[in-house]
Design an enzyme around this catalytic site. Structure first.
Site, mmCIF file in Angstrom:
data_model
loop_
_atom_site.group_PDB
_atom_site.id
_atom_site.type_symbol
_atom_site.label_atom_id
_atom_site.label_comp_id
_atom_site.label_asym_id
_atom_site.label_seq_id
_atom_site.Cartn_x
_atom_site.Cartn_y
_atom_site.Cartn_z
ATOM 1 N N LEU A 199 -4.261 4.027 -13.638
ATOM 2 C CA LEU A 199 -4.126 2.441 -13.400
ATOM 3 C C LEU A 199 -3.002 2.212 -12.209
ATOM 4 C CD1 LEU A 199 -5.804 -0.305 -13.940
ATOM 5 C CD2 LEU A 199 -3.789 -0.717 -15.002
ATOM 6 N N HIS A 200 -3.093 2.860 -11.223
ATOM 7 C CA HIS A 200 -1.871 2.458 -10.416
ATOM 8 C C HIS A 200 -1.513 1.251 -9.553
ATOM 9 C CE1 HIS A 200 -3.089 4.978 -7.953
ATOM 10 N NE2 HIS A 200 -2.086 4.691 -7.257
ATOM 11 N N ARG A 201 -2.342 1.157 -8.943
ATOM 12 C CA ARG A 201 -2.314 0.305 -8.119
ATOM 13 C C ARG A 201 -1.528 -0.984 -7.901
ATOM 14 N NH1 ARG A 201 -5.664 3.109 -3.886
ATOM 15 N NH2 ARG A 201 -5.606 1.374 -1.992
ATOM 16 N N ARG A 234 4.551 3.510 -11.625
ATOM 17 C CA ARG A 234 5.056 2.099 -11.422
ATOM 18 C C ARG A 234 3.705 1.371 -12.280
ATOM 19 N NH1 ARG A 234 4.301 -1.565 -7.032
ATOM 20 N NH2 ARG A 234 4.440 -0.204 -5.407
ATOM 21 N N ASP A 272 -8.416 3.342 -10.587
ATOM 22 C CA ASP A 272 -8.129 2.350 -9.358
ATOM 23 C C ASP A 272 -7.677 3.785 -8.228
ATOM 24 O OD1 ASP A 272 -5.784 2.413 -10.109
ATOM 25 O OD2 ASP A 272 -4.698 0.840 -9.991
#
Ligand code: UD1
Length: 351
Positions: A199-201, A234, A272
């Site tokens: 998960l990083h978007r 992030r 994602d």
């Protein structure tokens, strides 16, 4: 015959690794320029070593800041390098800030521009990646697409066929070449059954409410299946700022061979990432895409990939778990690099 390849983010190292050897085989000299967008060893240097990619001739060391600031600094630094190297073509990949900065610097410097992984569309006009990919396509001289639907997207926007080259997906080449080299990160003990989570978007982790919803729903899911998550920097920063924890076995960002190792053992992927959606398909693992939509629409049509909001996660997990899935070829036959290099050589020879 000389090209400059501009890269900077993890997914671009993977694509460049697949292409570089084929360029050499076609007698094309390649100069690598690393913008520095990703800079930690486990987000950058390790991929060059593991995948046998040459060290970049130029490293701009530009990262952080807002998207605008980062892109502008990259453009400024790229201008004199392109002028000095004077390539016959400039190559950019995908949809990151590095892609757009490279594309603009190339065209403003009057160089021919090649976009690899062209024609992808999420149709979310404010999404950072959509802005980058639409603008890059628009000013590219040669657009290399991964699939029929990407070519169709370009045709709908008025691109003509001589600009579009459907050569399949470089990531599939790399996957086939390296599946046998899959490995596990040292010291990692995995559950016997688990889902691989990433998960990083920006749209998922930069808004506090959205990140909190994901953590809450993933917590419920973790009661049904263990989660293993290599954590992007992030996301790590955003979780720490909100004092949240993902309900998962957390790992550092992994190498390409280590991701393949996890894919082999995972029964399901939750992600994602655009790239990992495809890699889970190549590895024949069903995928829950943690996004409102995906530019890889053929994955949805295959039925092995379902889009999820935090609210629909539990329901879609049950739906995908209870189905059996098929994974027909969608992105070429693993010969994308040869195809791209062949067309680039012809172009460079003025044919
Ligand atoms: C970028 C791409 C995204 C792609 C992703 C792959 C854009 C707009 N987004 O997002 O499409 O899916 O790369 O990973 O270009 N950071 C580190 N160490 C690193 C790299 C990043 O600490 O090696 C930190 C940065 O300082 C920043 C954050 O992570 O605080 C985000 O990095 P950035 O490169 O801006 O965007 P990504 O989220 O990686």
């Amino acid at each position: 015959m000389k090209v400059v390849t501009i890269l900077g983010a993890r997914p671009q190292f993977i694509k460049a690794a697949a292409l570089s050897k084929a360029l050499k085989n076609h007698g094309i000299e390649e100069v690598l320029v690393h913008t520095g967008q990703h800079y930690d060893a486990n987000m950058s240097g390790n991929f060059f070593k593991e995948l046998g990619l040459d060290s970049p001739k130029h490293n701009l060391d530009i990262h952080g800041g807002t998207d605008t600031d980062q892109t502008a600094r990259m453009m400024q630094a790229l201008e004199p390098i392109l002028k000095k190297e004077a390539p016959g073509l400039v190559i950019v990949f995908g949809d990151t800030n590095t892609t757009l900065a490279g594309a603009l610097a190339a065209k403003k410097g009057a160089f021919s521009l090649v976009h690899i992984e062209a024609g992808m569309r999420s149709y979310l006009p404010n999404q950072a990646e959509e802005i980058n990919r639409v603008l890059t396509d628009r000013i590219s001289d040669l657009c290399f697409t991964s699939s029929f639907s990407a070519s169709e997207n370009l045709r709908k926007e008025g691109f003509s066929d001589p600009q579009i080259f459907e050569c399949g997906d470089l990531m599939y080449d790399l996957f086939l070449q390296n599946w046998e080299k899959r490995t596990l990160a040292e010291g990692v003990v995995l559950p016997s059954r688990f889902a691989l989570l990433t998960l990083h978007r920006q749209e998922n982790v930069d808004q506090p409410d959205r990140l909190e919803s994901w953590v809450r729903e993933l917590q419920k899911l973790a009661e049904e299946i263990r989660l293993v998550c290599p954590l992007h920097p992030r996301t790590q920063k955003r979780l720490a700022a909100q004092n949240l924890n993902l309900p998962a076995q957390i790992l550092p960002p992994l190498s390409y061979f280590q991701i393949l190792g996890l894919l082999e053992r995972a029964s399901l992927v939750l992600t994602d990432s655009g790239g990992l959606q495809k890699e889970s398909y190549f590895a024949k693992r069903p995928c829950l895409t943690l996004r409102e939509n995906t530019e890889w629409t053929e994955l949805l049509e295959s039925g092995s990939n379902l889009l999820c909001s935090p609210e629909s996660l539990a329901e879609n997990f049950r739906a995908i778990r209870n189905e059996s899935h098929r994974f027909p070829l969608l992105f070429g036959h693993g010969e994308s690099a040869q195809c791209i290099a062949h067309h680039l050589a012809l172009h460079l020879q003025g044919k």
